[in-house]
Enzyme design. Structure first.
Site, PDB file in Angstrom:
ATOM      1  N   ASP A   1       0.379  -1.153   0.090  1.00 22.69           N
ATOM      2  CA  ASP A   1       0.247   0.349   0.382  1.00 22.69           C
ATOM      3  C   ASP A   1       0.883   1.239   0.026  1.00 22.69           C
ATOM      4  OD1 ASP A   1      -2.428  -1.815  -0.062  1.00 22.69           O
ATOM      5  OD2 ASP A   1      -2.645  -1.041   2.210  1.00 22.69           O
TER       6      ASP A   1
ATOM      7  N   ALA B   1      -4.657   5.480  11.549  1.00 23.63           N
ATOM      8  CA  ALA B   1      -5.998   6.125  12.788  1.00 23.63           C
ATOM      9  C   ALA B   1      -7.213   4.491  12.995  1.00 23.63           C
ATOM     10  CB  ALA B   1      -6.798   6.335  11.212  1.00 23.63           C
TER      11      ALA B   1
END
Length: 334
Positions: A100, A218
């Protein structure tokens, strides 16, 4: 999620006689990018390049990828080398090989052109790079026959301003993070959203994340998982001194403004998608809002965000694995 026009009409492309002889591919100029120089990435780059050449399509590679130390261009029959800044402009489809992080790295060069990006996962999680390496050739042929899903992800833009002067600006697909760098002291800062006072906070920092970034840093900070289709921004405090300081989800059109309080004792830093950090001084302001460009991810047929969560986050681990051992002392007492 947006399906290609042909997906509904051609649900079983792998059974088609034309599957291995694509005469009218959906994309003709195929870009190929990779970041890490490890052997597995090089293997996938060569395999995909050979597949593109076998289909008589134009293969284009950026300079950084072509110069990877362990990549032997002699193994690739035909390839054009261009600057990374040009690959999004001249390609119909860009394939990114890596994790990613490789997609994040490529986003800045590709988002402005809205060129679709197909990720082949050679990393750890693969929320963005979702094609398995052993399926890359097969999935690429599906995509070239027009069977795919388009997924538009919005980005964030950040600006550090001093008065009206922009000191630093950057963009992020995952998140913008305010943090204390190497210091063990908390940051003392104030935040406004759309001009409204929200709070003054003592914490290790703040993660401002897109829906794409909600499953990244997060998430480890206790933030919610937000579906990629949502137009929302998530604000996740990092180890706040006040236990009632919880993550906040606001509209994707919101503008976040952060200023460092005069009582702050450490040097706050700001980073976009994990890139090198920039200091934020007390007299400056950090502004974060939606970027005008979007990154267009392309998924082969069958992509399901919830399935990705189940497999990447291990939601479907059997409960037996979490069972407690029987306490021998309790058994003896009985």
């Amino acid at each position: 999620m947006e399906n290609s026009a042909q997906s509904a009409r051609l649900p079983h492309l792998h059974e088609s006689e034309l599957f291995h002889a694509i005469k009218n591919p959906a994309f003709r100029r195929i870009g190929l990018m990779g970041r890490a120089g490890k052997r597995s990435v090089i293997q996938s780059l060569v395999q995909i390049a050979q597949t593109v050449n076998d289909l008589n399509l134009t293969l284009i590679m950026d300079v950084q990828t072509a110069n990877l130390p362990t990549l032997n261009l002699a193994e690739i029959e035909r390839v054009k080398i261009v600057k990374r800044s040009l690959i999004g402009e001249i390609c119909d489809l860009v394939i990114v090989v890596g994790g990613d992080g490789s997609i994040l790295h490529a986003a800045e060069a590709l988002a402005r052109y809205r060129v679709p990006v197909l990720g082949v996962n050679r990393g750890r999680l693969g929320f963005l790079a979702d094609v398995k390496p052993d399926e890359a050739a097969f999935k690429l042929r599906q995509v070239l026959m027009g069977d795919y899903q388009l997924d538009h992800r919005f980005l964030l833009t950040m600006e550090i301003r001093e008065g009206r002067k922009i000191i630093h600006e950057d963009m992020a697909l995952n998140d913008v993070v305010l943090h204390a760098g190497k210091s063990v002291h908390m940051i003392d800062f104030q935040m406004k959203i759309d001009g409204h006072d929200v709070y003054r906070q003592h914490s290790d920092g703040l993660i401002v994340a897109t829906p794409t970034g909600s499953t990244a840093y997060a998430l480890s900070g206790g933030g919610p998982i937000i579906h990629p289709s949502m137009d929302a921004i998530c604000l996740v405090p990092m180890h706040p001194h006040t236990l009632s300081s919880r993550p906040i989800v606001v509209s994707g059109t919101s503008e976040i403004c952060i200023r460092i309080h005069e009582d702050n004792r450490t040097q706050p830093m700001v980073s976009a998608d994990g890139k090198p950090s920039t200091p934020l001084e007390q007299e400056q302001r950090l502004y974060i809002r939606k970027h005008p460009d979007k990154l267009t991810l392309l998924h082969p047929p069958g992509f399901d965000f919830y399935e990705a969560c189940r497999t990447k986050l291990h939601w479907n681990v059997h409960t037996e694995e979490f069972s407690l051992d029987v306490d021998d002392d309790i058994m003896d007492d009985e």
